[in-house]
Design an enzyme around this catalytic site. Structure first.
Site, PDB file in Angstrom:
ATOM      1  CG  HIS A 215      -2.211   3.921   3.300  1.00 34.99           C
ATOM      2  ND1 HIS A 215      -3.561   3.698   3.447  1.00 34.99           N
ATOM      3  CD2 HIS A 215      -1.645   2.691   3.173  1.00 34.99           C
ATOM      4  CE1 HIS A 215      -3.792   2.390   3.408  1.00 34.99           C
ATOM      5  NE2 HIS A 215      -2.648   1.764   3.247  1.00 34.99           N
TER       6      HIS A 215
ATOM      7  CB  SER B  68      -0.931   0.004   1.210  1.00 30.99           C
ATOM      8  OG  SER B  68      -1.769  -1.123   1.193  1.00 30.99           O
TER       9      SER B  68
END
Length: 519
Positions: free
Chosen positions: A344, A293
């Site tokens: 993220h 991610s």
């Protein structure tokens, strides 16, 4: 349509495309209508040129309204708060009925006044007036073709130069999306699928021990020197759904970034973004984590950097879609529990920084790239120093317990003891779970007295901790303190009467106690 109108039409198109850098958005098949765009020019962000013989004002009004509707679509596409359109008609004669009221004030289109259409009719009956209007709009002189020359040749020259320039500009923009064919994207997808299958064979991708063995981000082990855990989590995934979602995202985003930046620039961006995501997770999330991610958000960051360098091209091609998808993903990360949002955001910033370091193919900016290098690696160094110097801030009780259990399973009891003892001394408050495992390591090390003290403290904190009662009973039995052993074995049995081990121990201690009393 006479040559005069056609000449002025192409003279204007040539002036805007070649001289002012306008881009052709749309051109009709007969080349009698051209839409041009240059959003930096606030007074004329869009220009529409139409070479057409006007007849009635009713048609003119409907056409101006159509221009406003198209303008609203463009405003949304270009992501502009307002859009101004210059609408020019090149015609032999003006409409036969009254039309001047349509030109007096700009037409405000749909969207609460966000579109303004300023219309001008340039006709043969007032050539001098038409030239003055063009000069007032663009601030430069416009001349009619030389009577001694050949206007048809001049028109063809203007047309050829304008369209060639527009074509060359469009080709140059398209070439920016062809710097490399997707290669590493598909290699990375294959690698993470292969590792996922291997983890499933070795214990399961959701199994904590398996994740740790394969290199998941695990703060206690990073602090012990396993720096490679900043990189290895990028290829690991926790469960099939996690793998599917990240592989799908990489399948769509990766080729886009790889085509813009080229193969090796893309690989650098992906690796640095993955590292930045792991670093942010290390600093702000003590939990065990894995997944691509952070690197995928780095692809978003690289596209945002491209947008900062070429904002018009970015918003014309993909900008709005990228911003919407990015916003949805960030919102999802902030609202859904269990998502490593620090990773993220770290990946997003890392991707932007990595793109700034490598910049774009064939478009070097040495000073800017050096600045990105200095800021990026200085920040990484500072953050690593902070994380390693303040271990208490990046390690929590859960991760310490997890690692201690791993050590105990592999019979590395000294490592487990040192880990638990250090954590217990650093913490202000006592933890029943930490002390319980610490007592277990003391038993294994032969320090029964220390183990008993720890277990007594555990039971003060959690009186119904049946495992602690059971272990304490074993310790007292080993020390031949049968009465205390019996008390704790009975307490363990009361809390969990179904445990066969507790039943056996209780009978054993009772038997020893009876034998001791008879003697």
């Amino acid at each position: 349509m006479s040559l005069i109108e056609e000449y002025l039409f192409w003279r204007t198109a040539h002036f805007l495309i070649v001289g002012k850098g306008y881009r052709v958005i749309q051109i009709s098949r007969d080349q009698g209508e051209i839409w041009l765009e240059r959003t930096e020019n606030r007074e004329a962000q869009v220009v529409r040129l139409l070479c057409y013989n006007l007849d009635w004002s009713n048609w003119l009004q409907k056409d101006i309204e159509m221009v406003a509707v198209n303008g609203e679509r463009m405003r949304k596409k270009f992501v502009r708060r307002k859009l101004s359109i210059i609408n020019l008609y090149f015609t032999a004669y003006p409409p036969v009925d009254d039309y001047e009221h349509l030109l007096t004030d700009p037409l405000t289109g749909p969207g609460n006044g966000k579109i303004q259409v300023k219309t001008t009719v340039l006709d043969r009956t007032s050539q001098t007036e038409a030239l003055k209007r063009l000069e007032s709009i663009w601030g430069e002189p416009f001349n009619l073709p030389d009577e001694s020359g050949n206007p048809e040749i001049e028109i063809e020259q203007l047309k050829s130069q304008a369209l060639s320039k527009a074509s060359a500009r469009s080709k140059a923009e398209n070439e920016m999306f062809k710097s490399g064919k997707p290669l590493f994207t598909y290699f990375l997808i294959a690698a993470q699928i292969l590792l996922f299958l291997l983890m499933e064979l070795k214990g399961g991708s959701t199994n904590t021990s398996t994740l740790i063995k394969f290199g998941a981000k695990f703060n206690p082990l990073i602090l012990e020197g396993e720096w490679w855990r900043f990189f290895s989590p990028v290829l690991l995934h926790i469960g099939a759904l996690h793998l599917f979602m990240n592989s799908l995202a990489l399948y769509y985003l990766g080729p886009m970034v790889e085509r813009i930046y080229g193969n090796f620039r893309f690989l650098f961006i992906y690796i640095l973004a993955g590292f930045a995501g792991s670093l942010a997770s290390f600093l702000f999330s003590p939990s065990l984590s894995a997944g691509a991610s952070g690197a995928i958000f780095g692809c978003f960051g690289a596209l945002l950097y491209f947008g900062s360098v070429f904002p018009r091209l970015f918003f014309r091609s993909m900008g709005m879609n990228i911003l919407i998808v990015l916003a949805i993903n960030l919102l999802f990360g902030f609202t859904v529990p269990g998502i490593d949002n620090a990773g993220h955001i770290g990946g997003l910033l890392g991707g932007f920084a990595a793109a700034g370091i490598v910049h774009l193919p064939k478009k070097r900016k040495f000073a800017l790239q050096v600045l990105f290098i200095i800021v990026t690696f200085s920040s990484i160094y500072g953050l690593l120093q902070y994380g390693y110097s303040d271990s208490a801030a990046v390690v929590d009780e859960k991760s310490v317990l997890l690692l201690a259990q791993e050590y105990i399973q592999t019979e590395e009891n000294n490592k487990a003891f040192n880990l638990l003892d250090d954590f217990e001394k650093k913490e202000q408050s006592e933890s029943a779970d930490i002390l319980f495992l610490l007592s277990y390591t003391e038993i294994k090390r032969g320090n029964l007295g220390n183990a008993a003290e720890h277990l007594e403290t555990v039971l003060e904190l959690k009186p119904n901790f049946h495992e602690a009662h059971y272990n304490l009973a074993l310790v007292y039995l080993e020390q031949k303190n049968f009465r205390q052993a019996l008390i704790h074995s009975e307490n363990a049995l009361k809390i969990s009467p179904e445990k066969s081990d507790y039943q056996s121990l209780n009978k054993k201690i009772s038997s020893y106690l009876q034998s001791a009393e008879q003697e």
